[in-house]
Scaffold this active site. Structure first.
Site, mmCIF file in Angstrom:
data_model
loop_
_atom_site.group_PDB
_atom_site.id
_atom_site.type_symbol
_atom_site.label_atom_id
_atom_site.label_comp_id
_atom_site.label_asym_id
_atom_site.label_seq_id
_atom_site.Cartn_x
_atom_site.Cartn_y
_atom_site.Cartn_z
ATOM 1 N N GLY A 113 89.650 -4.002 6.209
ATOM 2 C CA GLY A 113 90.854 -4.574 6.832
ATOM 3 C C GLY A 113 90.869 -3.888 8.470
ATOM 4 O O GLY A 113 90.667 -4.578 9.174
ATOM 5 N N PRO A 114 91.168 -2.336 8.458
ATOM 6 C CA PRO A 114 90.855 -1.918 9.505
ATOM 7 C C PRO A 114 89.453 -2.136 10.272
ATOM 8 O O PRO A 114 88.560 -1.650 9.585
ATOM 9 C CB PRO A 114 91.249 -0.369 9.355
ATOM 10 C CG PRO A 114 91.946 -0.261 7.945
ATOM 11 C CD PRO A 114 91.568 -1.568 7.193
ATOM 12 N N GLY A 129 86.438 -7.620 16.894
ATOM 13 C CA GLY A 129 87.087 -6.533 16.867
ATOM 14 C C GLY A 129 86.440 -5.527 16.427
ATOM 15 O O GLY A 129 86.632 -4.327 16.635
ATOM 16 N N HIS A 146 93.097 -17.997 15.706
ATOM 17 C CA HIS A 146 92.759 -16.779 15.014
ATOM 18 C C HIS A 146 93.506 -16.280 13.823
ATOM 19 O O HIS A 146 93.128 -16.295 12.730
ATOM 20 C CB HIS A 146 92.555 -15.571 16.032
ATOM 21 C CG HIS A 146 92.630 -14.058 15.228
ATOM 22 N ND1 HIS A 146 91.388 -13.723 14.774
ATOM 23 C CD2 HIS A 146 93.449 -12.981 15.093
ATOM 24 C CE1 HIS A 146 91.456 -12.444 14.345
ATOM 25 N NE2 HIS A 146 92.744 -12.253 14.605
ATOM 26 N N ARG A 202 86.469 30.215 3.009
ATOM 27 C CA ARG A 202 85.449 29.253 3.518
ATOM 28 C C ARG A 202 84.134 29.495 2.509
ATOM 29 O O ARG A 202 83.238 28.644 2.262
ATOM 30 C CB ARG A 202 85.189 29.079 4.784
ATOM 31 C CG ARG A 202 84.941 30.323 5.642
ATOM 32 C CD ARG A 202 84.777 30.072 7.276
ATOM 33 N NE ARG A 202 84.683 31.207 8.026
ATOM 34 C CZ ARG A 202 84.434 31.404 9.229
ATOM 35 N NH1 ARG A 202 84.390 30.257 10.008
ATOM 36 N NH2 ARG A 202 84.235 32.511 9.786
ATOM 37 N N GLU A 224 83.852 12.372 13.243
ATOM 38 C CA GLU A 224 84.564 12.456 11.786
ATOM 39 C C GLU A 224 84.910 11.224 11.145
ATOM 40 O O GLU A 224 85.033 11.301 9.957
ATOM 41 C CB GLU A 224 85.979 13.231 12.507
ATOM 42 C CG GLU A 224 85.547 14.694 12.801
ATOM 43 C CD GLU A 224 85.144 14.808 14.199
ATOM 44 O OE1 GLU A 224 85.191 16.089 14.871
ATOM 45 O OE2 GLU A 224 85.287 13.728 14.855
ATOM 46 N N ASP A 273 91.286 30.237 19.863
ATOM 47 C CA ASP A 273 90.821 28.890 20.105
ATOM 48 C C ASP A 273 91.974 28.118 20.690
ATOM 49 O O ASP A 273 91.819 26.773 21.059
ATOM 50 C CB ASP A 273 90.302 28.309 18.813
ATOM 51 C CG ASP A 273 89.064 28.887 18.452
ATOM 52 O OD1 ASP A 273 88.240 29.191 19.204
ATOM 53 O OD2 ASP A 273 88.893 29.198 17.219
ATOM 54 N N ARG A 313 89.704 30.811 7.448
ATOM 55 C CA ARG A 313 88.334 31.558 7.740
ATOM 56 C C ARG A 313 88.638 32.926 7.727
ATOM 57 O O ARG A 313 87.579 33.745 7.874
ATOM 58 C CB ARG A 313 88.040 30.919 9.131
ATOM 59 C CG ARG A 313 88.984 31.758 10.430
ATOM 60 C CD ARG A 313 88.568 31.707 11.633
ATOM 61 N NE ARG A 313 89.278 32.396 12.596
ATOM 62 C CZ ARG A 313 88.971 32.718 13.934
ATOM 63 N NH1 ARG A 313 87.976 32.078 14.352
ATOM 64 N NH2 ARG A 313 89.680 33.192 14.769
#
Length: 692
Positions: A115-116, A159, A262, A358, A412, A469, A519
């Protein structure tokens, strides 16, 4: 062309637009212009067995252009899948086999929810990657066996080509030489808002060449013979292949070539116009027996004998092999899922144990990797910081197909969708990045949840304690965002006991999960347990006599809650401390258990280093302690003080909040006494001595 072929193809076009018009919703433009592509693929190329849609060596088809769903359902009906004319009539109705966009698990033969734009493309990359990995495992054990050699076909639109996730996934596919991936690009140069050139003039072919793909071009999308030849050529390529097929949106309708068609169903007049042009004389949502027979017979003639030969070869290999590794691989192929033995009950952790969460998580990953070849994963270029590398394994590459460390790169969103594709092939994949970057992959995570796939998202750097950070990396709203996704289980463990419990839940439940890790070093806390973790929330430290408040916390923030309760005990406060590693799991428990952990009519204080908005389903009024602003760049302790989330501030806040409860009770007692007593000018002893 063969008149039977022409009649069958034209019948497909009419049936597709009939479905859309009857539903009064859908996309007739692509149903008309991409019909030759889909028809040729299913009829002449794909190795499929519609009466055995889970055949392990079937070719996969992913409609990344999910708005072509009516075309796909009509084609699958004609091919012989368990889809009836009544199902086509029910297109886009609640509970039907034919939802608006393809949905995995709802329609027999649908390989992925799409879909997306771009999601299907990246998911197809994951499927192709899984195929290459598994076939390479087989060849390592027995080079003569070629039991898994399926192709993944993917239909894309303009698209899809504009979405960033497509470039992310295409770059990785080219780098890995996924030659079993063939992408069919319906290039009609039209979007919902008008001509494609309003937004894009790039050469898709040149872009894909530079990303390591083979490319092909078909100048006229209605020429089925040319499409046929291009697909044949693609099967011999040693790289993934993109075939750009030049089409005209809404081909054959009164509005062909216009963006209006469309997403606007054809009118009765236009439907009649299309029928006349295509020489189809059926009634609405009818199709001739000959049209269906042509497709089904073509597929049977190509596939039936191969299917039976494959079954015999596979069973012979499974029953005769002396290699335990090969037997395990073939069993995985037969069952279609990875089964990994794991129980938290076998772990015994010393009471003085402490390490970064972690790193605790890393140990679990490597234990699980040793137990299954299909537990596989990587990171978005942050494996060294998220500690998600598999120490005994190598990196996957074009020369090393069986490497288990996936180098997704800084991609990602593609990482999430590629993992979805791998999970659809039975794998147990994981991927990692910083918690704040979960924003980049929200759409992919959402698709994992929709398909209920056992994908594990590992997020580290979970708090503003990473002060140096700065605000761009420090998460605030991400935990709330993840918890708001239906069917996603979010886990935030407090120490190694809870990390082990999280993985017990993950491995023994076939669901999408996100595990969120600090962390910073975490000391094991007395009372934490893997078993309690699997309940979502549990009491770690119980009140001794009276219950002044329940303090609920997660992750490393739980240590703060635990230590604060000890300090406040010396001041006379009796506090129950509850760890809630998973809100979703806790809320799935029965009411009796929930009440035993967090009793009603009790002051409840929550502590978590992030947005407080979702915590008010548990916390008393103004009793959610968190961070509702962006962080700062600086020393960690200074940043936490600035955000009013340092230990001393939280300790004072808890004491004040519990104190407010006592003050409110005193006021209520005073007011009640005043109503019962005669007014007098003498100061009330209750006011002077609140303990009376």
């Amino acid at each position: 062309m063969n008149p039977d072929l022409v009649h069958s193809l034209n019948s497909l076009k009419v049936l597709s637009v009939d479905m859309i018009s009857y539903a009064k919703s859908g996309n007739p433009g692509i149903a008309l212009d991409a019909a030759p592509i889909v028809f040729d693929l299913f009829t002449n190329h794909m190795r499929i067995k519609p009466d055995d849609p889970k055949w392990p060596n079937r070719d996969r088809f992913v409609a990344s252009a999910g708005h072509a769903s009516a075309l796909l359902y009509a084609m699958m009906f004609m091919a012989g899948y368990d889809i009836s004319i009544d199902d086509l009539v029910d297109y886009r109705k609640i509970g039907s086999k034919t939802p608006a966009y393809p949905e995995y698990g709802k329609t027999p033969g649908i390989e992925a929810t799409t879909g997306p734009c771009g999601q299907g493309f990246a998911t197809a990359v994951g499927m192709a990657l899984a195929g290459k990995y598994t076939s390479s495992l087989i060849e390592e054990e027995d080079p003569k066996q070629h039991l898994l050699n399926y192709y993944v076909y993917c239909l894309v639109s303009d698209g899809d080509m504009m979405e960033g996730i497509t470039d992310e996934a295409a770059s990785l596919a080219g780098n890995l030489n996924l030659s079993n991936l063939i992408v069919l690009y319906d290039s009609n140069h039209t979007t919902a808002d008008g001509p494609l050139e309003l937004a894009s003039r790039e050469s898709v072919i040149q872009k894909f060449i530079h990303m390591g793909w083979e490319v092909d071009y078909v100048a006229e999308g209605n020429e089925i013979k040319e499409i046929d030849k291009a697909i044949d050529r693609a099967k011999f390529n040693r790289k993934p292949t993109l075939i750009e097929i030049q089409t005209t949106i809404g081909k054959g309708s009164q509005h062909e070539g216009k963006n209006l068609i469309h997403a606007t169903p054809l009118t009765k007049e236009d439907l009649a116009f299309v029928r006349k042009n295509l020489n189809i004389q059926t009634n609405t949502l009818e199709i001739t027996e000959n049209a269906v027979k042509y497709v089904r017979q073509s597929i049977a003639n190509r596939v039936n004998s191969y299917y039976q030969e494959w079954q015999n070869q596979f069973n012979n290999a499974l029953n005769s092999t002396k290699s335990e590794n090969l037997k395990n691989i073939l069993t995985f192929i037969k069952e279609g899922e990875a089964k990994i033995p794991f129980s938290s009950s076998v772990f015994k952790i010393p009471g003085d144990y402490n390490e970064e969460l972690r790193e605790s998580n890393s140990k679990m990953l490597n234990i699980l990797s040793d137990r299954s070849k299909f537990f596989i994963g990587g990171s978005a270029d942050l494996g060294s910081l998220c500690h998600t590398s598999l120490y005994k394994e190598t990196e996957m590459s074009r020369k090393n197909r069986t490497g288990k460390n996936m180098c997704f790169g800084l991609r990602e969103n593609a990482m999430g969708a590629i993992m979805n594709g791998m999970a659809l092939c039975g794998f147990r994949p994981y991927g990692s990045t910083f918690l704040t970057y979960s924003d980049y992959m929200k759409s992919s995570i959402r698709m994992s949840a929709m398909m209920n796939l056992p994908v594990t998202y590992i997020f580290s750097y979970d708090s503003a304690s990473i002060g140096e950070d700065g605000p761009t990396v420090a998460p605030i709203e991400q935990l709330t965002m993840l918890r708001a996704i239906p069917n996603l289980t979010v886990l935030r463990p407090a120490d190694i006991n809870e990390v082990i419990g999280c993985w017990d839940y993950i491995i023994n439940n076939k669901k999408p999960t996100a595990i969120v890790l600090s962390r910073d070093e975490a000391h094991i806390l007395e009372g934490t347990s893997a078993e309690g973790t699997k309940k979502g929330a549990y009491i770690v430290k119980k009140e001794e006599t009276k219950l002044d408040a329940v303090v609920v916390s997660t992750g490393l923030d739980f240590t703060t809650a635990y230590l604060a309760s000890t300090t406040l005990k010396d001041k006379g406060y009796d506090i129950r401390v509850v760890s809630m590693p998973s809100v979703e799991i806790f809320l799935s428990q029965d009411a009796e258990y929930q009440e035993s952990i967090i009793p009603e009519n009790t002051k409840v204080i929550t502590i978590e280093a992030g947005s407080t908005s979702m915590w008010y389903q548990f916390a008393s009024k103004k009793c959610a302690i968190g961070i509702d602003e962006f962080s700062y760049s600086g020393d960690s302790e200074d940043v936490l003080k600035k955000l009013k989330f340092d230990y001393d501030t939280i300790l004072n806040r808890i004491e004040t909040l519990i104190g407010k409860k006592e003050t409110e009770t005193i006021v209520e007692v005073e007011e009640s006494l005043e109503e019962l007593q005669e007014p007098n000018t003498d100061p009330s002893p209750v006011t002077e001595n609140p303990t009376t």
